[in-house]
Design a protein around this motif. Structure first.
Motif, PDB file in Angstrom:
ATOM      1  N   ARG A  62      45.452  24.035   6.870  1.00  0.00           N
ATOM      2  CA  ARG A  62      46.199  23.150   7.773  1.00  0.00           C
ATOM      3  C   ARG A  62      46.400  21.766   7.141  1.00  0.00           C
ATOM      4  O   ARG A  62      47.488  21.191   7.199  1.00  0.00           O
ATOM      5  N   ASP A  63      45.338  21.252   6.528  1.00  0.00           N
ATOM      6  CA  ASP A  63      45.429  19.938   5.892  1.00  0.00           C
ATOM      7  C   ASP A  63      46.482  19.949   4.786  1.00  0.00           C
ATOM      8  O   ASP A  63      47.303  19.029   4.685  1.00  0.00           O
ATOM      9  N   ALA A  64      46.476  21.020   3.971  1.00  0.00           N
ATOM     10  CA  ALA A  64      47.464  21.110   2.885  1.00  0.00           C
ATOM     11  C   ALA A  64      48.869  21.255   3.457  1.00  0.00           C
ATOM     12  O   ALA A  64      49.813  20.619   2.970  1.00  0.00           O
ATOM     13  N   GLY A  67      50.204  17.894   4.871  1.00  0.00           N
ATOM     14  CA  GLY A  67      50.576  16.966   3.791  1.00  0.00           C
ATOM     15  C   GLY A  67      51.863  17.382   3.110  1.00  0.00           C
ATOM     16  O   GLY A  67      52.736  16.548   2.844  1.00  0.00           O
ATOM     17  N   MET A  68      51.999  18.666   2.845  1.00  0.00           N
ATOM     18  CA  MET A  68      53.201  19.134   2.135  1.00  0.00           C
ATOM     19  C   MET A  68      54.440  19.060   3.010  1.00  0.00           C
ATOM     20  O   MET A  68      55.535  18.804   2.521  1.00  0.00           O
ATOM     21  N   LEU A  70      54.885  16.817   5.349  1.00  0.00           N
ATOM     22  CA  LEU A  70      55.200  15.381   5.387  1.00  0.00           C
ATOM     23  C   LEU A  70      55.883  14.962   4.085  1.00  0.00           C
ATOM     24  O   LEU A  70      56.806  14.140   4.084  1.00  0.00           O
ATOM     25  N   ALA A  71      55.413  15.553   2.970  1.00  0.00           N
ATOM     26  CA  ALA A  71      55.969  15.187   1.654  1.00  0.00           C
ATOM     27  C   ALA A  71      57.421  15.616   1.494  1.00  0.00           C
ATOM     28  O   ALA A  71      58.106  15.106   0.604  1.00  0.00           O
ATOM     29  N   TYR A  76      58.540  14.109  10.430  1.00  0.00           N
ATOM     30  CA  TYR A  76      57.323  13.310  10.506  1.00  0.00           C
ATOM     31  C   TYR A  76      56.218  14.156  11.144  1.00  0.00           C
ATOM     32  O   TYR A  76      56.420  14.737  12.213  1.00  0.00           O
ATOM     33  N   VAL A  77      55.102  14.238  10.477  1.00  0.00           N
ATOM     34  CA  VAL A  77      53.989  15.062  10.966  1.00  0.00           C
ATOM     35  C   VAL A  77      52.927  14.139  11.547  1.00  0.00           C
ATOM     36  O   VAL A  77      52.465  13.213  10.868  1.00  0.00           O
ATOM     37  N   THR A 180      48.996  26.341  -2.242  1.00  0.00           N
ATOM     38  CA  THR A 180      50.237  25.601  -2.501  1.00  0.00           C
ATOM     39  C   THR A 180      51.425  26.561  -2.575  1.00  0.00           C
ATOM     40  O   THR A 180      52.497  26.281  -2.034  1.00  0.00           O
TER      41      THR A 180
END
Lengths: 192, 483
Positions: A62-64, A67-68, A70-71, A76-77, A180
């Motif tokens: 979930r964290d990855a 971030g991805m 959002l990247a 917007y997360v 990833t």
């Protein structure tokens, strides 16, 4: 006559080998044709339902994913702390599998256009004989918060034991690299 | 004559003359004098001490079109940087680090005309602390998750500091103070204790030592993070540095260079750290800053005091992915609160260690001021902020409030792996930064690396300790944020 049969055998073997070499593709994703995805500007990623043997796998993935996503700079997360506050305020009992009413309530608290839920089906090493490799299987769904309907659903699986793992015993790719790859695949499906 | 009359009556010619005269007058505003700076002064406010005194500028202008704004540049060791843009003609700025500073104000009118005040005289700012200041050495904060010879290490640290000529507070006085004020947390200072240390003990600086790893088995390993905090109303991190040594760092020919004693490693580590603090006290502490003309990030104050381009960090230590908001200005002036990370199944205290590494890296940037972690901890406790999933917007609002902490940026994250004592060193963490004023995430990244990543021949490039990995990885994260 003999040459005719040997030709058939040869074609049959070729077909058999080529079918055997095919890899299972991901199941097709679902994208609502009536949904205007450009209207989705902010999302909340809810905790994933973790069906794997690794207790922390869900949080790692979930964290990855957050971030991805959002990247990509497309959406917007909301930060996980804010999502946790929203879950607490809206009184969700099982945030991994929210009901429509809970999603509508979450919208009023967090003011998000959509929520993303998911299921982590596999996370960790798989074994076959003496060979071992990492595997990750993840499915995600996007639910828009106006009506609580699902507008996108997709899944992806990467890793597993390859021919080189069997022959050389390399142990497969690191889990982070597979994570990833899976998330990139899911983001491709979301934005295609 | 007939010819001349015809000539004057020519309508086309009259129009041509009219147009020529109009064109000649275009662009001239006879009543608008050009923008000029009539007077400018830069004076020292308060004491000439870094973080205490300030440089105050006042500029008066005349002429120019429309409203006039100003940009303020500061020069130190030949490197110029922008500290204020679009502001008024009066203001003040407090230098973060000691050194020689000059100030220049540039006035710009609405038409884009520029007037320059020229560089001011040099103003020297001394460090607030020196060797004669009274220092307290707090007991070691053990973040190693192992049993350590705490008294031995503490005694070695005190002996080393005394040998270097530092004026240390008696251990008995410190013990009495800690007992009186029930001071249990030794990983930082809050406002109350900071004030009392100054008032009751006369202490000016406090050494806070965090032992990240300690291993006596072969190969031995020692990792330390030391910082010096000022006492007074608001405790501030003046200097912070860290080091991680293992016995196998330089084995040399036939392994003759291997170190087998952790005590020897500790001595070497303290020697290097105190050399770094000595460099800070003498105004030679390397500092990253944004050069105004090129907007390039440079490392200044290196060796002869010159600025140099920063060496690149290897790809394997860069974040796997990162997001930086397009609205974020890396050259802006920020105050940053680093809150302890969430520990997701990593080893004990990994969340504090990664946070301290980030404090260390952020503190090297001239435009960033990091809050003392003890101060942040006090705020979290006072407002009972329990963050099971990281900070929410409500938590960020508290930390960003000018009445409470006044942090512009709130840095948090998660640690997933932190191993280095046994087996392969591995570090995995994510970082998230909130803009406290805009109430949005301006940075998100995930970093993952192992010690033997990209190592193929004879351990060339191998990083044996988690400290070495996390130092490089946090450096890469902050560099990406500030570039």
């Amino acid at each position: 006559m003999k040459r005719f049969y040997s030709g058939r055998w040869f074609v049959g073997c070729l077909l058999f080998i080529s079918v055997g070499c095919t890899t299972a593709s991901n199941p097709p994703d679902y994208t609502s044709q009536r949904m205007d995805f450009s209207a989705v500007r902010s999302v909340a990623v809810l905790p994933l339902l973790n069906l794997s043997s690794d207790d922390q796998g869900g949080e790692r993935v979930r964290d990855a994913f957050m971030g991805m996503l959002l990247a990509t700079e497309a959406i917007y997360v909301l930060p996980p702390g804010e999502v946790a506050r929203g879950i607490a305020l809206s009184g969700m009992r099982m945030p991994e599998t929210p009901s429509i009413e809970e999603i509508l309530k979450l919208r009023t608290v967090l003011e998000v256009d959509a929520v993303i839920t998911g299921v982590l089906r596999e996370y960790g090493a798989v074994r076959s004989g003496s060979a071992e490799a990492n595997l990750l299987s993840l499915s995600l769904q996007m639910i828009e918060t106006q009506t609580g309907t699902m507008v996108w659903s997709a899944s992806s699986t990467r890793g597993g034991i390859s021919m080189s793992d069997r022959m050389l015993g390399s142990g497969g790719q690191p889990m982070n690299d597979i994570t990833t790859e899976v998330i990139n695949d899911l983001l491709d499906q979301l934005f295609e | 004559m007939t010819f001349s009359t015809n000539f004057l009556n020519n309508f086309r010619l009259i129009m041509l003359l009219l147009m020529l005269s109009l064109a000649a007058c275009a662009g001239i505003e006879p009543d608008q004098p050009p923008l000029t700076i009539t007077s400018s002064e830069v004076v020292l406010q308060g004491s000439p001490v870094a973080r205490r005194g300030a440089l105050h500028w006042r500029v008066t202008t005349s002429g120019g079109a429309g409203s006039v704004t100003s940009e303020v540049l500061v020069k130190k060791n030949g490197a110029e940087r922008l500290i204020s843009s679009g502001g008024s003609a009066t203001g003040s700025w407090t230098p973060k680090e000691p050194g020689l500073y000059r100030v220049k104000v540039i006035a710009i009118d609405a038409g884009g005309t520029v007037a320059d005040s020229g560089w001011s005289d040099e103003h020297r700012f001394a460090p607030q602390l020196d060797r004669d200041s009274l220092y307290a050495v707090l007991p070691l904060e053990n973040l190693s998750d192992t049993n350590i010879p705490q008294k031995d290490i503490q005694a070695t640290l005190r002996a080393r500091l005394s040998a270097e000529g530092f004026n240390l507070l008696e251990q008995a006085s410190l013990d009495k103070f800690m007992a009186k004020h029930r001071m249990r947390h030794v990983g930082g200072l809050n406002r109350n204790l900071s004030r009392k240390m100054q008032d009751e003990l006369g202490v000016a600086g406090v050494f806070v030592t965090s032992l990240e790893s300690w291993q006596e088995d072969l190969p031995p390993q020692v990792s330390l993070i030391i910082r010096v905090i000022s006492t007074g109303e608001v405790p501030e991190v003046f200097w912070i540095d860290s080091i991680g040594l293992t016995g196998d760092d330089a084995p040399g020919l036939l392994g003759l260079g291997r170190i087998k004693s952790p005590r020897l490693l500790l001595q070497n580590a303290l020697e290097k750290l105190l050399a770094s603090y000595h460099a800070y006290l003498t105004g030679h502490c390397p500092e990253y800053l944004h050069i105004a003309a090129t907007q390039q990030l440079l490392l200044t104050n290196v060796g002869d005091g010159s600025a140099e381009v920063i060496e690149t960090i290897k790809n394997k230590h860069q974040p796997q992915f990162f997001y930086r908001a397009s609205t974020f200005n890396p050259a802006g002036q920020y105050t940053v609160a680093v809150i302890p990370f969430l520990n997701i199944n990593a080893r004990k205290h990994a969340e504090k260690i990664v946070a301290l590494h980030l404090v260390e890296q952020l503190n090297r940037y001239a435009n960033i001021r990091v809050f003392e972690p003890g101060l942040v901890r006090e705020t979290l406790l006072r407002y009972r902020m329990i963050m099971q999933q990281g900070p929410s917007l409500a938590a960020a609002d508290i930390l960003a409030s000018k009445d409470i902490l006044g942090a512009d940026l709130i840095l948090s994250g998660r640690v997933f792996d932190y191993q280095g004592e046994f087996g392969e060193s591995k570090v995995d963490f994510s970082v998230q930064i909130f803009d406290g004023i805009k109430r949005e995430v301006i940075w998100a990244s995930r970093s993952y690396a192992t010690g033997n990543q990209g190592v193929y021949f004879f351990d060339w490039g191998w990083i044996p300790s988690a400290h070495g990995l996390s130092r490089r990885m946090t450096q890469a994260v902050v560099r990406k944020l500030e570039e």
